[in-house]
Enzyme design. Sequence first.
Site, PDB file in Angstrom:
ATOM      1  N   TYR A 209     -14.951   6.132  12.557  1.00 15.81           N
ATOM      2  CA  TYR A 209     -14.761   7.387  13.278  1.00 15.81           C
ATOM      3  C   TYR A 209     -15.198   7.163  14.720  1.00 15.81           C
ATOM      4  CZ  TYR A 209     -14.092  12.396  13.698  1.00 15.81           C
ATOM      5  OH  TYR A 209     -13.631  13.624  14.065  1.00 15.81           O
TER       6      TYR A 209
ATOM      7  N   LYS B  46       4.779  12.344  -9.916  1.00 16.28           N
ATOM      8  CA  LYS B  46       5.671  11.513  -9.099  1.00 16.28           C
ATOM      9  C   LYS B  46       4.851  10.612  -8.179  1.00 16.28           C
ATOM     10  CE  LYS B  46      10.141  11.049  -8.154  1.00 16.28           C
ATOM     11  NZ  LYS B  46      11.245  11.153  -9.118  1.00 16.28           N
TER      12      LYS B  46
ATOM     13  N   ASP C  53      16.401  13.188  -7.191  1.00 15.44           N
ATOM     14  CA  ASP C  53      17.222  13.750  -8.258  1.00 15.44           C
ATOM     15  C   ASP C  53      18.683  13.341  -8.085  1.00 15.44           C
ATOM     16  OD1 ASP C  53      14.987  15.115  -9.292  1.00 15.44           O
ATOM     17  OD2 ASP C  53      15.267  16.715  -7.853  1.00 15.44           O
TER      18      ASP C  53
ATOM     19  N   ALA D 170      28.135  18.943 -11.944  1.00 13.23           N
ATOM     20  CA  ALA D 170      28.506  18.770 -10.537  1.00 13.23           C
ATOM     21  C   ALA D 170      27.381  19.230  -9.617  1.00 13.23           C
ATOM     22  CB  ALA D 170      29.794  19.532 -10.226  1.00 13.23           C
TER      23      ALA D 170
END
Length: 410
Positions: free
Chosen positions: A59, A114, A182, A215
């Site tokens: 830091y 995921k 997807d 579709a």
Amino acid sequence: MSAEIVNPRNDSASGSAAEKAGGDEDEFFDPAFALHRGGKMAVQATVPVRDKDDLSLAYTPGVAKVCSAIAEQPELVHDYTWKSQVVAVVTDGSAVLGLGDIGPEASLPVMEGKAILFKQFGGVDAVPIALDCRDADEIVETVARLAPSFGGVNLEDISAPRCFEIERKLQERVDIPIFHDDQHGTAVVTLAALRNAATLTGRDLGSLRAVISGAGAAGVAIAKILVGAGIGDVAVCDRKGIVSADREDLTDVKRELAGFTNKAGLTGSLESALDGADVFIGVSGGTVPEPAVARMAPGAFIFAMANPTPEIHPDVAHKYAAVVATGRSDYPNQINNVLAFPGIFAGALQVRASRITEGMKLAAAEALAAVVADELSADKVIPSPFDERVAPAVTAAVAAAARAEGVARR
């Protein structure tokens, strides 16, 4: 039944929920809730902070030198931050698995899942982000503003047709890969399995006529990648039948789809499209009647990928097909996106790609198919997700394709 009753907390303040329900605690135990309690992931430092010297480097004041260097040379952000190693997994919760529109909070267990698959199978860090908005432009604006923190964005479980618009607009706005899994993950794995099924039976893609049931996002992407790979013909069916140019009820996406599919000019129902077809690909749910399956060409391929119930039950499919695949892990030949997306992103991040192209997807499919090319059988046209050869093969192929297509920056 609530999670607290299924898996009660063991604390004296609240008491046992099983006791409150008047039953035995073991009777209500569910391992799924046990695994998910507290979430499935955490952030871990990669450098130690043991004393003031470590603190001054990790830091202030040491971090200021790195910040100043990046301000002068922005490309250094890839070398001195986690940007080139991390993906945002983004959803609005509108189309989660087979659960549908369950909202952003309820989608988080899937997004966490995921993220850990990215790490487990591709060595890629990922951060789940669930957005409380549905307007496509709002999602695009939000993700675009978050983009400086990430090397890529995996869009997940966003309903069609908005998912197409969101992906396209985001890729126009930012210079990091935008990938709707997807759509494209499903398409890559499907093509890989289909290539190997054709090789196993002595055929090539150019000789096959395929029928896709569905579709939506996956169906459109599968059609595109099959056409790009040289399939003989493919007809896509929605709830009203074959998507054909003569239909007046088509959305813009389906009108585009009709323009590059169905060269045979078929019209009518899914069942009529299957008459003599070589390949069935299901990404829609529903049930295909056995008589329609029986009318497919001899030695057909049936990829019935709806979860948890395939469009054609494997017992029925095996009566008529040379190769059968599903989306389930308890049958051979699982079409599982985890075979694709970790390696695709790992390859794209490795070369700091600005986008994921069609050529990169085709390369991923070819590499995935090649993993088991010398081991083919009717029950093995696609590798297991736990095959350790998968991610390295896909990563290398995608990185090479990115360089060949001019979207790599290293």
